[in-house]
Design a protein around this motif. Structure first.
Motif, PDB file in Angstrom:
ATOM      1  N   MET A 223      -4.990  10.744  -1.130  1.00 39.56           N
ATOM      2  CA  MET A 223      -5.621   9.573  -1.719  1.00 39.56           C
ATOM      3  C   MET A 223      -6.439   8.753  -0.769  1.00 39.56           C
ATOM      4  N   LYS A 224      -6.531   9.197   0.465  1.00 38.54           N
ATOM      5  CA  LYS A 224      -7.116   8.340   1.481  1.00 38.54           C
ATOM      6  C   LYS A 224      -8.515   7.867   1.121  1.00 38.54           C
ATOM      7  N   GLU A 225      -9.308   8.764   0.582  1.00 41.03           N
ATOM      8  CA  GLU A 225     -10.683   8.377   0.291  1.00 41.03           C
ATOM      9  C   GLU A 225     -10.775   7.263  -0.746  1.00 41.03           C
ATOM     10  N   GLU A 226      -9.877   7.357  -1.748  1.00 36.74           N
ATOM     11  CA  GLU A 226      -9.908   6.323  -2.786  1.00 36.74           C
ATOM     12  C   GLU A 226      -9.451   4.966  -2.263  1.00 36.74           C
ATOM     13  N   MET A 227      -8.811   4.972  -1.105  1.00 36.22           N
ATOM     14  CA  MET A 227      -8.300   3.709  -0.555  1.00 36.22           C
ATOM     15  C   MET A 227      -9.355   2.981   0.264  1.00 36.22           C
ATOM     16  N   GLU A 228     -10.509   3.612   0.448  1.00 34.22           N
ATOM     17  CA  GLU A 228     -11.555   2.977   1.249  1.00 34.22           C
ATOM     18  C   GLU A 228     -12.278   1.942   0.407  1.00 34.22           C
ATOM     19  N   ILE A 229     -12.062   0.675   0.730  1.00 34.22           N
ATOM     20  CA  ILE A 229     -12.673  -0.389  -0.064  1.00 34.22           C
ATOM     21  C   ILE A 229     -13.358  -1.395   0.842  1.00 34.22           C
ATOM     22  N   ASP A 230     -14.175  -2.251   0.201  1.00 34.28           N
ATOM     23  CA  ASP A 230     -14.787  -3.351   0.908  1.00 34.28           C
ATOM     24  C   ASP A 230     -13.831  -4.543   0.787  1.00 34.28           C
ATOM     25  N   VAL A 231     -12.960  -4.671   1.766  1.00 32.81           N
ATOM     26  CA  VAL A 231     -11.886  -5.672   1.671  1.00 32.81           C
ATOM     27  C   VAL A 231     -12.436  -7.077   1.469  1.00 32.81           C
ATOM     28  N   GLN A 232     -13.597  -7.355   2.076  1.00 32.33           N
ATOM     29  CA  GLN A 232     -14.150  -8.710   1.992  1.00 32.33           C
ATOM     30  C   GLN A 232     -14.982  -8.937   0.727  1.00 32.33           C
ATOM     31  N   GLY A 233     -15.239  -7.886  -0.034  1.00 37.01           N
ATOM     32  CA  GLY A 233     -16.084  -8.003  -1.221  1.00 37.01           C
ATOM     33  C   GLY A 233     -15.417  -8.791  -2.332  1.00 37.01           C
TER      34      GLY A 233
END
Ligand code: GTP
Ligand code: MG
Length: 452
Positions: A223-233
């Motif tokens: 699932m690693k790829e799906e966990m990549e988010i823009d935390v500050q967005g």
């Protein structure tokens, strides 16, 4: 890990299962173990969720989890109370949870809500493992507090371990009846293809290290790829519950799965009639256990990032729906965000016919699941809405031409007192249940009776 940790969010883990099979106890055990490991402060209690950071996972799991092997920040567990539908756990494109633990009591085996949970996991294609819980109740069990499963297995007599094996193979057989190929987790090579069964005890903590290790490994690997988010967005989430809260009016409990929400953000929330545009008044978290006796159960936070559970107090939330999307506007065009929320709602909307039954459900997700199941049973729907069975639903049902359509099917909802009375005088039959397939069976039996 070598990656910037701020760009990977915590996987969202739903804990599902039949009433009393031990979902809450399992999370309590994990919290309790963290206290013993001196990591009490590291676990944070969210609204509707518990965040367990990687170092705590690793200290509970011991040799089974080496933190250097992982770059995901930990696990966010969502507990789903037995009386409440976990179908709330939906988000754009399906499941809100990235991964799930299906808790099954080894004595009690598969039960209606176990089957319902499996059905929903199947529909939403959510990867999951099965926690075969309460292994300490096998007669003659020799408990080894907080031990990994292989060590405690070795400490059991042959008679006791074969009793446990029998129960475990029954669960594996039940899974296979539902078209899931399953095995004891240490025999599973590919967790995407096979369901791993982890024997545990929420009481003694046996097997909990294994459970955490498997969840962490599964998330990291698949699932690693799906966990990549823009935390500050700008934050994106789903409404879990709409609740009155003393001093705050109507609030929404949300799970945030992307970005950040701030205490001064403008947000758009899916509502009964149209998207609700409102300004956050306060973001609320449960107080740490030590402070629970102070006057307010909540403390205000300035902002919080995904993945997390948070209570949002804001005006105009009375029409918000459980299961609906929430989006932060911040630097974006308001119209654009409203359009996105509308599109998501349209996506969930149930197709209705000229004639049919009235369907009520507690959340958008459960309404969707009801509509799917009724579609398969070839029962047409005239009206489908989130909420309790109200007098106006009776009015709609009473206009049906066919007697079998003078019916209301309510999933996880109450029938309001005045609606009950009205149903009586208008000759409308109201069915309510907490398990979808049982509700539909009840209705089908009723139709059979009518047509006999
Ligand atoms: P709902 O939220 O009502 O659906 O139940 P739940 O799945 O959260 O179950 P809960 O954790 O409340 O546990 C139900 C009962 O089972 C409680 O009395 C627990 O103490 C007991 N229990 C849970 N896990 C274990 C276990 O591993 N061993 C034993 N012996 N008892 C357990
Ligand atoms: Mg519970």
């Amino acid at each position: 890990g070598s990656h910037d940790p701020t760009s990977l969010r915590t996987p969202i883990v739903a804990v599902l299962g039949h009433v009393d099979h031990g979902k809450t106890s399992l999370l309590d055990k994990i919290r309790g173990s963290a206290v013993i490991e001196g990591e009490a402060g590291a676990i944070t209690q969210h609204i509707g969720a518990t965040a367990v950071p990687l170092d705590v996972v690793s200290s509970i799991a011991g040799d089974l989890v080496n933190p250097d092997d992982f770059d995901l920040p930990g696990l966010l567990f969502i507990d789903t109370p037995g009386h409440h539908s976990f179908t709330t756990l939906r988000s754009r494109g399906g499941a809100l949870a990235d991964i799930a633990i299906l808790v099954v009591d080894v004595n009690d085996g598969f039960q209606p809500q176990t089957l319902e949970a499996l059905d929903i996991l199947k529909r939403s294609q959510t990867p999951f493992i099965v926690a075969a819980n309460k292994i300490d109740t096998v007669p003659g069990w020799n408990a080894n507090e907080d031990s990994p499963i292989n060590a405690t297995y070795e400490a059991q007599s042959d008679r006791v371990s074969s009793r446990l094996d029998e129960s475990l193979y029954e669960i594996i057989g039940n899974l296979s009846d539902e078209d899931f190929s399953a095995d004891l987790y240490w025999r599973v090579q590919n967790f995407q293809r096979n369901v791993g069964v982890v024997p545990v005890s929420a009481m003694t903590g046996e097997g909990v290290p294994d459970l955490l290790a498997v969840m962490m490994g599964l998330s990291q690997r698949y699932m690693k790829e799906e966990m990549e988010i823009d935390v500050q967005g700008p934050g994106v989430g789903t409404v879990l519950e709409v609740k009155e809260e003393k001093g705050f009016g109507t609030t929404i409990d949300i799970v945030l799965y992307d970005g950040t929400i701030k205490a001064d953000d403008q947000i758009v929330v899916g509502g009964m009639n149209q998207p609700i545009v409102t300004d956050v008044r306060a973001l609320l978290q449960p107080r740490p256990l030590a402070e629970i006796r102070t006057e307010s159960r909540f403390e205000k936070v300035d902002e919080i990032s995904a993945a997390s559970g948070i209570k949002v107090a804001a005006p105009e939330l009375a029409d918000a729906m459980a299961g609906a999307p929430v989006r932060v506007v911040r630097n974006r065009e308001l119209d654009e965000v409203v359009d996105e929320v509308e599109a998501e709602l349209a996506d969930i909307a149930v197709d209705t016919e000229e004639q049919g039954v009235v369907v009520k459900a507690d959340t958008l997700g459960s309404l969707e699941a009801m509509a799917d199941a009724l579609g398969e049973a070839e029962v047409p729907i005239v009206r489908a809405e989130v909420g309790d069975v109200a007098p106006r639903d009776i009015s709609v049902a009473s206009t049906a031409e066919e007697p079998k359509e003078r019916a209301i099917l309510g999933f996880n909802v109450e029938t309001l007192a005045d609606a009950e009375q009205r149903a009586e005088t208008e000759d409308v039959t109201v069915f309510t249940d907490e398990v979808i397939y049982q509700l539909i069976e009840e209705y089908e039996e009723y139709v059979d009776e009518l047509e006999r």
